[in-house]
Write an enzyme that holds these catalytic residues in place. Structure first.
Site, PDB file in Angstrom:
ATOM      1  N   CYS A  97      41.271  41.934  43.339  1.00 11.71           N
ATOM      2  CA  CYS A  97      41.583  40.516  43.564  1.00 11.71           C
ATOM      3  C   CYS A  97      40.543  39.953  44.517  1.00 11.71           C
ATOM      4  CB  CYS A  97      42.979  40.415  44.167  1.00 11.71           C
ATOM      5  SG  CYS A  97      43.451  38.748  44.653  1.00 11.71           S
ATOM      6  N   CYS A 211      37.544  35.124  39.835  1.00 11.70           N
ATOM      7  CA  CYS A 211      38.958  35.493  39.991  1.00 11.70           C
ATOM      8  C   CYS A 211      39.250  36.465  38.868  1.00 11.70           C
ATOM      9  CB  CYS A 211      39.855  34.260  39.872  1.00 11.70           C
ATOM     10  SG  CYS A 211      41.622  34.648  39.716  1.00 11.70           S
TER      11      CYS A 211
HETATM   12  N1  DGL Z   1      43.363  37.506  40.739  1.00  8.57           N
HETATM   13  C1  DGL Z   1      43.186  36.945  42.013  1.00  8.57           C
HETATM   14  C2  DGL Z   1      41.721  36.776  42.397  1.00  8.57           C
HETATM   15  O1  DGL Z   1      40.882  37.472  41.887  1.00  8.57           O
HETATM   16  C3  DGL Z   1      43.944  35.748  42.475  1.00  8.57           C
HETATM   17  C4  DGL Z   1      44.890  35.022  41.674  1.00  8.57           C
HETATM   18  C5  DGL Z   1      45.902  34.340  42.545  1.00  8.57           C
HETATM   19  O2  DGL Z   1      46.841  35.015  42.927  1.00  8.57           O
HETATM   20  O3  DGL Z   1      45.726  33.162  42.876  1.00  8.57           O
HETATM   21  O4  DGL Z   1      41.394  35.985  43.255  1.00  8.57           O
END
Ligand code: DGL
Length: 279
Positions: A97, A211
């Site tokens: 993430c 993301c």
């Molecule tokens: N998948 C996460 C990232 O790479 C974030 C998504 C979220 O929870 O807003 O930032």
């Protein structure tokens, strides 16, 4: 468990000067995200490390992270890491993430010395190597783009190309919920806000998906930006770095077929459904 990111206190019950619990090649690798987005990283990890076992935790009960403040994200990262260490004795952690990496990886590394920890950041450097027009679009969460970690990366590279930054509120959530109408609408809005895509002068020829959820909107984005634009994600680089760290720590599992255990703080069926669709 401490929740103040600035307390400087060790928040982990097992932290010692050097990490010991789970430091066994046959232990699993812990991978986590706010939800299903980290599956895009898990996909690459499984391809690069076919013998390894993974414990994938989706913190869906507390998603999304991207529009929350740092203190909230830091507290969630500590709670999730603690659970993976306590209940699954993981030998390494992959923070799949961008938002969580930006807010908390430096704290986890301080608090868990000796534990291999790999994070994810928007692939600005790889994009620089690809662009010909010198215009690069970056889609990420608001939290990632506002973070000190991202700002220092951007500051170091902004002289070499023009990076156009687009916070994408709601997009991770729409992907989390497989809401195809909202995904299409938000991709159209955010890609449109970045500007003209293409390979001509002044056009954006490279799009960074900052993301881990966004690779699951790749089809929609591709139809908006056209075939000539390079879309860059980070799974392969994260998988290579994980392999390097495991090898350096003599923690690679030698053989056997790898497995994945799925865990969620929210709806486990939704995570399983996403995994069966996307992996
Ligand atoms: N998948 C996460 C990232 O790479 C974030 C998504 C979220 O929870 O807003 O930032």
């Amino acid at each position: 468990m401490g929740s103040d990111p600035n307390s400087g206190q060790c928040a982990f019950r097992h932290a010692t000067t050097s990490y010991e619990l789970g430091s066994d090649p046959i232990s699993p690798i812990g991978v986590f995200d706010s939800g299903v987005g980290g599956l895009s990283i898990l996909r690459a990890l499984r391809a690069h490390l076919p013998h390894e076992d993974f414990s994938y935790l989706a913190d869906s009960g507390f998603a999304p992270y991207g529009e929350r403040d740092d203190a909230f994200v830091v507290e969630r990262v500590r709670a999730v890491a603690q659970r993976l260490l306590d209940d699954h004795a993981v030998k390494a952690l992959v923070i799949a993430c961008n938002t969580a990496t930006a807010a908390a990886i430096h704290l986890l590394r301080d608090e868990l010395p000796g534990l291999p920890i790999v994070g994810v950041e928007p692939a600005l450097k790889p994009a620089l190597a690809l662009t010909r027009t010198g215009r690069i679009g970056v889609m990420a969460t608001r939290g990632t783009l506002a973070s000190a970690k991202f700002r220092s990366l951007h500051d170091a590279l902004r002289g070499q190309a023009e990076f156009l930054l687009q916070p994408c509120d709601g997009l991770a959530d729409a992907i989390e919920n497989h809401d195809t109408g909202a995904i299409a609408q938000l991709c159209t809005r955010y890609a449109g806000a970045l500007g003209r895509f293409g390979t001509g002068p002044g056009e954006i020829d490279t799009l960074v998906l900052g993301c881990t959820h966004y690779p699951f909107a790749q089809r929609e984005l591709r139809s908006l930006v056209g075939d000539a634009v390079r879309i860059v994600e980070t799974g392969q680089a994260v998988a290579r770095q994980t392999r390097r760290l495991l090898e350096a720590a003599s923690l690679s599992k030698a053989g056997g077929e790898g497995s994945v255990s799925y865990l969620s703080t929210g709806d486990l069926d939704k995570l399983r459904l996403s995994a069966s669709r996307w992996l």
